[in-house]
Design a protein around this motif. Structure first.
Motif, PDB file in Angstrom:
ATOM      1  N   GLY A  30      45.550  36.728  32.720  1.00  0.00           N
ATOM      2  CA  GLY A  30      45.519  38.150  32.400  1.00  0.00           C
ATOM      3  C   GLY A  30      44.164  38.756  32.105  1.00  0.00           C
ATOM      4  N   MET A  31      43.103  38.014  32.346  1.00  0.00           N
ATOM      5  CA  MET A  31      41.750  38.555  32.130  1.00  0.00           C
ATOM      6  C   MET A  31      41.309  39.328  33.376  1.00  0.00           C
ATOM      7  SD  MET A  31      41.265  37.632  29.080  1.00  0.00           S
ATOM      8  CE  MET A  31      39.605  38.185  28.895  1.00  0.00           C
ATOM      9  N   LEU A  32      40.932  40.571  33.192  1.00  0.00           N
ATOM     10  CA  LEU A  32      40.532  41.435  34.290  1.00  0.00           C
ATOM     11  C   LEU A  32      39.316  40.873  35.017  1.00  0.00           C
ATOM     12  CD1 LEU A  32      41.023  44.202  35.695  1.00  0.00           C
ATOM     13  CD2 LEU A  32      39.314  45.124  34.104  1.00  0.00           C
ATOM     14  N   ILE A  33      39.381  40.859  36.354  1.00  0.00           N
ATOM     15  CA  ILE A  33      38.242  40.480  37.190  1.00  0.00           C
ATOM     16  C   ILE A  33      37.572  41.737  37.724  1.00  0.00           C
ATOM     17  CG2 ILE A  33      37.529  39.328  39.323  1.00  0.00           C
ATOM     18  CD1 ILE A  33      39.876  37.329  38.825  1.00  0.00           C
ATOM     19  N   ALA A  34      38.358  42.607  38.356  1.00  0.00           N
ATOM     20  CA  ALA A  34      37.833  43.864  38.901  1.00  0.00           C
ATOM     21  C   ALA A  34      38.989  44.848  39.051  1.00  0.00           C
ATOM     22  CB  ALA A  34      37.163  43.638  40.252  1.00  0.00           C
ATOM     23  N   ALA A  35      38.669  46.137  39.004  1.00  0.00           N
ATOM     24  CA  ALA A  35      39.714  47.150  39.121  1.00  0.00           C
ATOM     25  C   ALA A  35      39.207  48.370  39.864  1.00  0.00           C
ATOM     26  CB  ALA A  35      40.217  47.558  37.746  1.00  0.00           C
ATOM     27  N   ASP A  36      40.081  48.925  40.683  1.00  0.00           N
ATOM     28  CA  ASP A  36      39.859  50.199  41.343  1.00  0.00           C
ATOM     29  C   ASP A  36      41.001  51.090  40.866  1.00  0.00           C
ATOM     30  OD1 ASP A  36      39.131  52.286  42.958  1.00  0.00           O
ATOM     31  OD2 ASP A  36      39.790  51.364  44.829  1.00  0.00           O
ATOM     32  N   THR A  37      40.829  51.638  39.669  1.00  0.00           N
ATOM     33  CA  THR A  37      41.895  52.409  39.034  1.00  0.00           C
ATOM     34  C   THR A  37      41.373  53.764  38.584  1.00  0.00           C
ATOM     35  OG1 THR A  37      41.431  51.451  36.866  1.00  0.00           O
ATOM     36  CG2 THR A  37      43.072  50.315  38.215  1.00  0.00           C
ATOM     37  N   ASP A  38      42.308  54.689  38.457  1.00  0.00           N
ATOM     38  CA  ASP A  38      41.970  56.024  37.984  1.00  0.00           C
ATOM     39  C   ASP A  38      42.741  56.386  36.719  1.00  0.00           C
ATOM     40  OD1 ASP A  38      40.275  56.546  40.203  1.00  0.00           O
ATOM     41  OD2 ASP A  38      42.010  57.085  41.419  1.00  0.00           O
ATOM     42  N   GLU A  39      44.030  56.064  36.707  1.00  0.00           N
ATOM     43  CA  GLU A  39      44.916  56.560  35.661  1.00  0.00           C
ATOM     44  C   GLU A  39      45.327  55.519  34.623  1.00  0.00           C
ATOM     45  OE1 GLU A  39      45.812  59.829  35.445  1.00  0.00           O
ATOM     46  OE2 GLU A  39      44.487  60.164  37.147  1.00  0.00           O
ATOM     47  N   VAL A  40      45.258  54.245  34.951  1.00  0.00           N
ATOM     48  CA  VAL A  40      45.748  53.213  34.030  1.00  0.00           C
ATOM     49  C   VAL A  40      44.592  52.479  33.367  1.00  0.00           C
ATOM     50  CG1 VAL A  40      47.871  52.875  35.345  1.00  0.00           C
ATOM     51  CG2 VAL A  40      45.901  51.418  35.796  1.00  0.00           C
ATOM     52  N   ARG A  41      44.898  51.837  32.248  1.00  0.00           N
ATOM     53  CA  ARG A  41      43.906  50.994  31.580  1.00  0.00           C
ATOM     54  C   ARG A  41      43.910  49.643  32.283  1.00  0.00           C
ATOM     55  NH1 ARG A  41      46.076  51.202  25.678  1.00  0.00           N
ATOM     56  NH2 ARG A  41      47.993  51.115  26.872  1.00  0.00           N
ATOM     57  N   PRO A  42      42.841  49.307  32.976  1.00  0.00           N
ATOM     58  CA  PRO A  42      42.853  48.096  33.814  1.00  0.00           C
ATOM     59  C   PRO A  42      43.066  46.808  33.025  1.00  0.00           C
ATOM     60  CG  PRO A  42      40.670  49.101  33.778  1.00  0.00           C
ATOM     61  CD  PRO A  42      41.585  50.040  33.081  1.00  0.00           C
ATOM     62  N   GLU A  43      42.563  46.698  31.810  1.00  0.00           N
ATOM     63  CA  GLU A  43      42.758  45.481  31.019  1.00  0.00           C
ATOM     64  C   GLU A  43      44.230  45.287  30.666  1.00  0.00           C
ATOM     65  OE1 GLU A  43      40.513  47.864  30.210  1.00  0.00           O
ATOM     66  OE2 GLU A  43      38.616  46.855  30.657  1.00  0.00           O
TER      67      GLU A  43
END
Length: 121
Positions: A30-43
């Protein structure tokens, strides 16, 4: 691991499949590597996707249906789709209600393999 390459894969997948709104990769724990997000908390998305993937894997094993390919959750206004990436990571995608899940599977499977290669899995 090259975080920029991972992010480029996420961005490319969002462009290839209309309806994908958010995309992230995380380690299996569950540790974030990378995110392409706009609306959600990626972690938070990474942690929840890890838990959902773990439940899906356990269920698949328990009922003897083979290796898990993906976990799909359909909600009132869209989809949450989680793919294992190798044995140590995952890809989570959020799509709107109009997401073509069949097209998503066709386009995401090669992306999952490329992510596994980038992450050295």
């Amino acid at each position: 691991m090259n975080k920029e390459e991972v992010l480029a894969e996420l961005t490319a997948l969002r462009k290839e499949v209309p309806g994908i709104a958010e995309a992230a990769t995380a380690s299996i724990d569950g540790m974030l590597i990378a995110a392409d997000t706009d609306e959600v908390r990626p972690e938070v998305l990474a942690a929840l996707a890890s838990a959902a993937l773990g439940l899906g894997k356990s269920a698949a094993h328990e009922v003897g249906m083979g290796e898990l390919r993906e976990v799909i959750t359909r909600c009132q206004s869209g989809h949450i789709v989680i793919y294992p990436v190798g044995r140590k990571a995952l890809l989570v995608l959020l799509g709107d209600e109009g997401l073509d899940v069949g097209r998503l599977h066709v386009r995401s499977r090669p992306a999952v393999q490329r992510l596994a290669d980038i992450l050295g899995l």
